[in-house]
Each structure stands twice: as C-alpha cells, then as structure tokens.
Design a protein around this motif. Sequence first.
Motif, short mmCIF file in Angstrom:
data_model
loop_
_atom_site.label_atom_id
_atom_site.label_comp_id
_atom_site.label_asym_id
_atom_site.label_seq_id
_atom_site.Cartn_x
_atom_site.Cartn_y
_atom_site.Cartn_z
N GLN A 1 0.81 -1.21 0.00
CA GLN A 1 0.00 0.00 0.00
C GLN A 1 0.85 1.26 0.00
OE1 GLN A 1 -2.81 -0.24 3.19
NE2 GLN A 1 -4.53 0.19 1.88
N GLY A 2 1.90 1.29 0.84
CA GLY A 2 2.75 2.47 0.93
C GLY A 2 3.46 2.75 -0.37
N SER A 3 4.02 1.71 -0.99
CA SER A 3 4.74 1.89 -2.25
C SER A 3 3.81 2.33 -3.36
CB SER A 3 5.43 0.58 -2.64
OG SER A 3 6.36 0.19 -1.65
N VAL A 4 2.61 1.71 -3.40
CA VAL A 4 1.64 2.08 -4.44
C VAL A 4 1.23 3.54 -4.29
CG1 VAL A 4 -0.69 1.65 -5.31
CG2 VAL A 4 0.79 -0.27 -4.75
N SER A 5 1.01 3.99 -3.06
CA SER A 5 0.62 5.39 -2.84
C SER A 5 1.74 6.33 -3.25
CB SER A 5 0.25 5.61 -1.37
OG SER A 5 1.35 5.35 -0.52
N ASN A 6 2.99 5.90 -3.08
CA ASN A 6 4.12 6.73 -3.53
C ASN A 6 4.11 6.88 -5.05
OD1 ASN A 6 5.36 7.43 -1.09
ND2 ASN A 6 6.43 5.49 -0.97
N TYR A 7 3.86 5.77 -5.75
CA TYR A 7 3.81 5.82 -7.21
C TYR A 7 2.62 6.66 -7.69
CZ TYR A 7 7.52 2.41 -7.89
OH TYR A 7 8.74 1.78 -7.92
N ALA A 8 1.47 6.50 -7.03
CA ALA A 8 0.30 7.30 -7.40
C ALA A 8 0.58 8.79 -7.19
CB ALA A 8 -0.91 6.86 -6.58
N ALA A 9 1.23 9.11 -6.07
CA ALA A 9 1.59 10.51 -5.81
C ALA A 9 2.59 11.02 -6.84
CB ALA A 9 2.17 10.65 -4.40
N GLY A 10 3.51 10.14 -7.27
CA GLY A 10 4.48 10.52 -8.30
C GLY A 10 3.81 10.89 -9.61
N VAL A 11 2.77 10.11 -9.98
CA VAL A 11 2.02 10.42 -11.20
C VAL A 11 1.34 11.78 -11.08
CG1 VAL A 11 0.07 9.72 -12.65
CG2 VAL A 11 1.69 8.00 -11.80
N LEU A 12 0.73 12.06 -9.91
CA LEU A 12 0.08 13.35 -9.68
C LEU A 12 1.08 14.50 -9.76
CD1 LEU A 12 -2.41 12.53 -6.78
CD2 LEU A 12 -2.96 13.02 -9.16
N LEU A 13 2.28 14.29 -9.20
CA LEU A 13 3.31 15.33 -9.25
C LEU A 13 3.73 15.62 -10.69
CD1 LEU A 13 5.67 14.37 -6.26
CD2 LEU A 13 4.13 16.32 -6.41
N ILE A 14 3.88 14.56 -11.48
CA ILE A 14 4.30 14.74 -12.87
C ILE A 14 3.23 15.47 -13.67
CG2 ILE A 14 4.81 13.49 -15.00
CD1 ILE A 14 6.19 11.37 -13.25
N ILE B 1 12.78 11.99 -0.29
CA ILE B 1 11.46 12.15 0.34
C ILE B 1 10.44 11.35 -0.46
CG2 ILE B 1 9.67 13.79 1.03
CD1 ILE B 1 11.80 15.91 1.28
N PRO B 2 9.69 10.44 0.18
CA PRO B 2 8.65 9.69 -0.54
C PRO B 2 7.62 10.65 -1.13
CG PRO B 2 9.05 8.74 1.64
CD PRO B 2 9.79 10.04 1.59
N ASN B 3 7.13 10.34 -2.31
CA ASN B 3 6.23 11.26 -3.01
C ASN B 3 4.90 11.45 -2.30
OD1 ASN B 3 7.88 12.14 -5.06
ND2 ASN B 3 7.34 10.48 -6.43
N LYS B 4 4.46 10.47 -1.50
CA LYS B 4 3.21 10.66 -0.78
C LYS B 4 3.34 11.80 0.24
CE LYS B 4 4.02 7.01 2.67
NZ LYS B 4 3.50 5.74 3.23
N GLY C 1 0.88 14.99 0.39
CA GLY C 1 0.03 15.08 1.58
C GLY C 1 0.51 16.02 2.65
N ASP C 2 1.61 16.74 2.44
CA ASP C 2 2.15 17.63 3.46
C ASP C 2 2.20 19.05 2.92
OD1 ASP C 2 3.25 18.49 5.82
OD2 ASP C 2 4.74 16.89 5.92
N VAL C 3 2.41 20.01 3.84
CA VAL C 3 2.54 21.41 3.43
C VAL C 3 3.88 21.58 2.71
CG1 VAL C 3 2.70 23.79 4.21
CG2 VAL C 3 1.12 22.22 5.34
N LEU C 4 3.84 22.13 1.51
CA LEU C 4 5.02 22.26 0.66
C LEU C 4 5.25 23.73 0.34
CD1 LEU C 4 7.12 20.66 -1.12
CD2 LEU C 4 5.45 20.83 -2.95
#
Length: 275
Positions: A107-120, A160-163, A167-170
């Motif tokens: 779950q953690g790894s998948v959420s990182n990849y999903a967040a990476g897609v959103l960032l891109i 830094i993991p992409n999630k 999900g944090d203040v940037l």
Amino acid sequence: MDTELQTLQKFYNIVIEFLTHYSFQLLGAFIIVIIGWFAAKYVYALLMRVFERNHFDITLSKFVASVVKMLIFAAMIVIALGKVGISIAPFVAAIGAVSLTAGLALQGSVSNYAAGVLLIISRPFKVGDTLSISGFYGVVEEIKLSYTVLRNEDEELITIPNKKMIGDVLVNSFDVRVVESGIGVAYEEDPAKAIALIKEVLSSFKDVSKEHKPVVGIAKFGDSSIELGLRYWVPTKSYFKTQYEVNLALYNILHVNNISIPYPQREVRILGEKV
C-alpha cells in the motif's frame, strides 16, 4: 522401455499435430509481436521529439511516452495471443487478482507511485526549485515516480517519498531562500541611519538577490533596544554562508559608525530596613 517409447511417440505426435495446425498462426503471432515492439519504439521516439520541440517538461515527456509505448506493445501482444487461439480472459482475471493482492501488501509503495504520477501531471515544482517540507530544505535534484531527491547546502541528498510531497505542506521558493534576521540598536541611536547602513551592506553582497529587494525596518521596540528586522533572499546553496558573512559585515559597519548594539541590563535596588 516400450512404455517410455510410446510416451515419447505420443508427445512427438502431439507436437507435429500442433505445428501442422498452428504453424502459420505461430509465425503470424511472432511477426505481430515484432511489429508491435518496433512500432512502440518508433512512437516513443516520435513523441519525445514532439515534446522536445514544444519544450515540454522532460519528466512529464518521458512518463507519457513510456505509457504510450507500453500500451501499444501490450495491445499487440493481445492480438498475437488471439491469433493462436488463446483467450486472454483468464489472464486478465489472474492479473486483476495478483494486482489486488500486491496493492494491499504494498500500500505504501503504491501510494508513492500514485503521488508521483500526480506530481508529474500537476507539476507543483520542477528540478532546480527550492522546497521546504517536513522541516527539510533543499534544491530539487531529481523527480522519480516513487520519490523526490533534494540536495542541500552541505551537498547532502535528501530522499522524500512522493506521498509526503502530496500530503504535506510544501513551500516552493524557486531558486532562492529567504533569510529572516534581526539586530538591535540602542534607543539613543538614529534608527533611520542604522537602516540605511544595513541596506548598504546588503546591496554590496553579490549573492543577495537584486530581483527580490531586501526589506529592512523596525520590527518591534524591545526592553533595551530597537529591534530592526531584516529579510533578504539568497541562493539556496549558499544560504548559511551568505547569512554568516552578512552578519559579520553588519556588526563591523555599525561598530565603525559608533552605533551601539546594547545587551539586556537589569537594575537591582536593595532597600534597607526602616529604623
């Protein structure tokens, strides 16, 4: 021995029969896969040229081109399997079950990849920007699908993991970082003169941003001094170095111009007993 020979003969007959009926289908399926491979590579190269010509972000360009390449090749494999009479429905069901199990386990790894897609796709920052997140500062060195790499002034790489990036203040300050500082001068001194001297020092530093003008003024009135506030912008990779050099220069110029920097003092009175 006779049993083994009979088994081998049966296997041989099955292979011959299969090749007799499906040889052309196998050849056709092989050709389809080869064509699919070269077609996917050609489309990938074509998309990259188009993106480069239109000055697209390199990370987004590679991601989109890779997805299109994978989809084209996968579609050709499906066609090839259908050519030899293999139904893909059981494979789709199996892949779905495996994907669900893997998704729950990772779950953690998948959420990182999903967040990476959103960032891109959303691109809230790019390589070279200065980010502040979860108490860390650094210049974006690399954006991966699962993590983002920052480099700080000490040449340390911060992964830094992409999630966390989603999900944090940037805070993105692009290519600079703001220095917020202060210095106290005595009440009997002229604050306007001190402010002018501070601005003179800041303007003499090449690393202090000229685009973002330094801000200097009275921040507050302290118990023993007038607190002057300073805000100026410097390159992220020389943040501490420039700040320390500016502090020394400020001390020297105030000292040369006889502007005192007071320190807290307390007056203690001892009252004697009345006779």
